[in-house]
Scaffold this active site. Sequence first.
Site, PDB file in Angstrom:
ATOM      1  N   LYS A   1      27.275  -3.265   9.840  1.00  0.00           N
ATOM      2  CA  LYS A   1      26.611  -4.382   9.162  1.00  0.00           C
ATOM      3  C   LYS A   1      27.256  -4.705   7.809  1.00  0.00           C
ATOM      4  O   LYS A   1      27.508  -3.810   7.013  1.00  0.00           O
ATOM      5  CB  LYS A   1      25.131  -4.010   8.945  1.00  0.00           C
ATOM      6  CG  LYS A   1      24.320  -5.101   8.271  1.00  0.00           C
ATOM      7  CD  LYS A   1      22.853  -4.710   8.203  1.00  0.00           C
ATOM      8  CE  LYS A   1      22.075  -5.752   7.442  1.00  0.00           C
ATOM      9  NZ  LYS A   1      20.631  -5.453   7.436  1.00  0.00           N
TER      10      LYS A   1
ATOM     11  N   SER B   1      42.071   3.192  26.127  1.00  0.00           N
ATOM     12  CA  SER B   1      41.972   2.970  24.674  1.00  0.00           C
ATOM     13  C   SER B   1      41.528   4.156  23.843  1.00  0.00           C
ATOM     14  O   SER B   1      41.627   4.121  22.618  1.00  0.00           O
ATOM     15  CB  SER B   1      41.038   1.787  24.404  1.00  0.00           C
ATOM     16  OG  SER B   1      41.657   0.589  24.795  1.00  0.00           O
TER      17      SER B   1
ATOM     18  N   SER C   1      44.102   0.949  22.743  1.00  0.00           N
ATOM     19  CA  SER C   1      43.835   0.011  21.685  1.00  0.00           C
ATOM     20  C   SER C   1      43.353   0.652  20.391  1.00  0.00           C
ATOM     21  O   SER C   1      43.399   0.001  19.352  1.00  0.00           O
ATOM     22  CB  SER C   1      42.776  -0.989  22.144  1.00  0.00           C
ATOM     23  OG  SER C   1      41.521  -0.363  22.292  1.00  0.00           O
TER      24      SER C   1
END
Lengths: 515, 515
Positions: free
Chosen positions: A145, A236, A212
Site C-alpha cells: 500500500k 519465476s 521473472s
Amino acid sequence: MSKPQRAIPSVPSGNVEYTAKVKEINERMKAQIPASLRLSESILDNLPVDVTEIPKTCGLLTHHELAITELDATDLRDKLAQGKLTAVETVTAYGRRAAIAHQLVHCLVDFFLDETLDRAKELDQYFVREGKVVGPLHGEQVPIKGRFASGGFLSLFEISKDDCLMIKILRELGAVFYVKTNQPQSINHLETVSFHGRTLNPYNTNLTPGGSSGGESALLAMKGSPIGLGNEGGGSIQDPCAKCGLYGLRPTSNTMPKGGYLHYHKTNDGSVAATGPMCRSARDINLFFSSVRGTQPHLKDQLSIPLPWSVPDKLDRKLRIGIMMHDGVVMPQPPMLRALKVAYKKLQASDEVEVVDYLPYEHGLGYDIIREIYFEDGGATVRGMLEEGGENILPLTEWVISPPHTFEHTVLQSWNLRYRRDQYKQAYLDYWNSTGCDVILCAPFPGTANPHDMARYWGYTAIFNLLDYPGVVFPTGLKLDPRVDVAYESTEAMSEADKYFRDFCKSAAILCDHA
Amino acid sequence: MSKPQRAIPSVPSGNVEYTAKVKEINERMKAQIPASLRLSESILDNLPVDVTEIPKTCGLLTHHELAITELDATDLRDKLAQGKLTAVETVTAYGRRAAIAHQLVHCLVDFFLDETLDRAKELDQYFVREGKVVGPLHGEQVPIKGRFASGGFLSLFEISKDDCLMIKILRELGAVFYVKTNQPQSINHLETVSFHGRTLNPYNTNLTPGGSSGGESALLAMKGSPIGLGNEGGGSIQDPCAKCGLYGLRPTSNTMPKGGYLHYHKTNDGSVAATGPMCRSARDINLFFSSVRGTQPHLKDQLSIPLPWSVPDKLDRKLRIGIMMHDGVVMPQPPMLRALKVAYKKLQASDEVEVVDYLPYEHGLGYDIIREIYFEDGGATVRGMLEEGGENILPLTEWVISPPHTFEHTVLQSWNLRYRRDQYKQAYLDYWNSTGCDVILCAPFPGTANPHDMARYWGYTAIFNLLDYPGVVFPTGLKLDPRVDVAYESTEAMSEADKYFRDFCKSAAILCDHA
C-alpha cells in the site's frame, strides 16, 4: 578501457512520453538512495564482473551491519526473539546493504527505508513491553500500500491502494518492508529487464540474475535482504534462485495466498501461478511456509486451500529419488550435467535413499500445452499494454507471444486446450505412479546463469507448473569450470531449442564463469 | 377416464433417424426388465400419483426383499460385514425393486442385474474365504465400462471403454453396479427428461424428481438403490435430493475424484462441478465420503486435493447458524418459508446453537456470473450436439443457453468474466467472515418439487457452486399443506424470476401436494 569485461545489453525504449516518464522514474529511484550510501566513482569505474564482495570492501557498512546481513532469516528471527538484535538495527543494516546492491546490479525499483523504520521502532517497543516479538518475520519485500507497483509494463505503473493479502499477513507476522525489486517487461521472461532498467547477476554482471523475480534474486545474492517472495507460473521463483545460488520453493498452487497480486491477464486461470519464498538457506523455506500457513490464510483468501503444512515423517523405507538427466527436449549444458552426476554419485552412496533413472514423460508435449495456455488471447493484452505505455517490445517478449505457441483462441479452442492439459496431467500422474519415485532431481534450466536475454526455453520448470507439482531449487556448491565443462557428450541436438542452447553455450563460453 | 390425475408432459422429439434410434434404445431398455418383474396392466392402468407404496403392494417382492431394501447403506454394510446378508441377496433385492421402480417413474436408462450378480457371488465367496467384506460399499450406480453412457444427448450415446476413476475406486471398495439412471437433455436442467424419456417424482408423478440427477433421486425414493452418485455444478445433487426427500452432499470441488466423467464441454473450468453422494440417511453421507477418501484418490486423480475427511470436533462455543429466509432474488414459496420458520424456532430452542438472521450478499450478481460462465461458447456446443443427433431442443435447454446470460465470449471476455468471478468470491468470503456464521440454512430451491419443466431459477444452489462452499440437503419431514401454505406474506415480486415463481405457485397449487 576501464570496464572491458562488462557487456550489458540495452533496456527497453519507447516513444517520447515513455522516455520522459521512465527518466522521471529512474531519477526518483536514484534520489531515493541516500548520499551517505553512494558508491564512489573510483569503485563504480573499476567494477569487477563479480560484485558480491563490494559491500564488504566499499567501506560504507559497519562490521556490525555486515555481520547482521550475513545471517539467514531463521537466525535473525532467533536473535530478534532473544533480544540480541533490534528490529531497527536489523532493518537498517539490510536497507543500507540493499542500497549498495542496487548501485551494482540495479535490483530495486523502490527504496523506502526511512518510512519503514517507524514500523521497526514499534516492533522494538512491543518487544520491550511484551518481552516477545510480534511474529517470526522481520524483513521482506513485496508490493504494498502506498508504494508504486506495476505488472511488468509502464502503462500499469501506479500507486497501490491497498496491501495485498500476503503483505497483510506478513505485516501481522512482524515483517518490515523497505524495498521493491525489479521484474521483466510482461513478467514472462527468465530475465529481468523492464522500464526500470536491467538487473545484473551479482556473481557475474554479464549474466542474467534469472527471472521473472531477478530483482529479488540479485538482492538476496547481494545479502541486501534475508528473504524474498516470488510468484511462479513458468519458472519465476526457481529460475532466479538457481541462477543466483539461492534456495526457492514453488509450492502447489493455492497453498499460499495470492489475493490482490497484480496480473495484466485477469483471469487466465488455465495455469495458476503459485507464490513462495526465495531464501538464503533451506530452513528459511520452512520458516516462511510454516509462519504464513500458521495464520490460516484459507480463511481470508477465496482461492487458498486449507492444507496443513507439515514436513513428512521419515519413511520406514528408503526414499526413492529419480534423477532426470535431461527432459528429452533440451540437453543440459556440460556444467549442469556434471552437477547432476555428482549428485547421483553422492546419493547412491547414502543408506537412506534409493536412486533410479527417471525418464521424462513427453515433456515436449507438456511444454507446448503450457506455452499455448499462457497467451490464449494471442498476446493481444501484452501488445495493448505496450502500446498504451509507448513502450517498445523486447525480443524475449516478442518471442514468448509468437507462434506456434501463441495465437488467438476462441473459447472453444481454450476449453479444448484445457482438456488436453487435463488429459496430459492425468497421463503424467499415472506415469509418475508407475515409476514409484517419491521425488525427482533435475536441472532447473539447461544451463548455469546465462548471458542476458538468451533464455528461450523454460521446459525444466514450466512443466512442473503445468503439472502443479511443488519444486525446490538449491545450490550445489559447484561452479562452471571451463577446464572441465568443455563439450556435450553427444553432438546430436534433440530439438531446435536444444540446438539453440548448444550454439550459445559455444559462443558464450568465455562469459559463463559462474554456475 | 382411468388416469385423471396424471398430467405428464411430452419428451424430446427429433428427426427420423433420432426417432428410430430412440425407439430402439427404449425397446432395449424395456426388454431388460425381466418378465417376472413386470407390473400387471391392472396396476399400470390405475396408478395413483404417489407410487412409493407400489413395490410393497404389487406382490412381486418377497418380505425379505422388502426388508432388505428398507435398510440404508450403513445398515447394509454392517449386516454384510456380520454375514447376516449376502451380496447376492442384497443386490438381487435392490435390482428387483429398481426394475419395479422404473416401470412407475422411468428412472433407469440401463439395467444389468444378471451380469452383475457374478461380481456379487465373488464378493460372497471372498467373504466366506476371508471372513470379511472386500470393502464397505455393496450397491451403487454410475457410468461404467461396457455399459452405454451419454452426456445428456443422443449424439453422445456410446459404450464406455473404461470405468471412470470413481467406479474403479468403488469397485475396490466392494461396490456392485446394476443400473444406470436418467439425466436431462444437456444435463443442465433441474429436471430429468432426455432421449431416454421422462423421469417422474415417486411421491407425485405429476411433479419433477428434480435434476440433473433425477433418475437417481427417483430410484432412491423408490428404494431401488441404497446410495447414488451425483455431480453438481448448479444444483444436480442437492436439487433432486431435496425434491425426493433425500440427503445429499455437494462437497467442495476436487475433494472427490471425477477423472473420466463425461461432459460435452471439454474443459470449461470456469466453474467446477463436484461429485458427491445421494443417500437415504445422513450417516450414509459419512459412510460414502470416508470410504472413498480413505482410498486416497488424490494419488490417482490429477485434480483431487489431499484434504483429509474429518467430522469436526464439537466446538467449545455455540455453533453459529445463520438462517437465510430468502436470497434477495426469488422469495421461497409459502411451504418452504414455513419450513424455514419451523427450523428457526427449533434451533432457537437448542442450547447448542446460536441462531442469527443471514442476509444474502448480492446473490443476484453471483447468479448472473455463474450463469454466464456455464456457456461461454454461447451454447454452440449444445446446439451442435443436438443437430448431430437430430434431436429437437427442449424449452429448458433453450432457456439455459439464451441471452442475457448466454452469449459467445472471446477469450478476453472469458478471462474478464473469471476475474469478476474471483472478485465476487473474495467479496463474498469477506462478507461471510463478517457475519461470524459457521453454517447457514436456506431453501435449496424456491419451492417444493414443482410441476415438470418449470424450474427456471437455480440461484439457491448455483450460488454455492460458484463460491465452491459445500452444501448438504436433508428432508424436514414437513409437506406442503394446501390449508396452511396459502399465500405469500408480501405481494411485491423482487425480480422477474420471483414473479415467475409466484405465478406458477398460484396456477399449480392443486398439483403441489408434496414437499
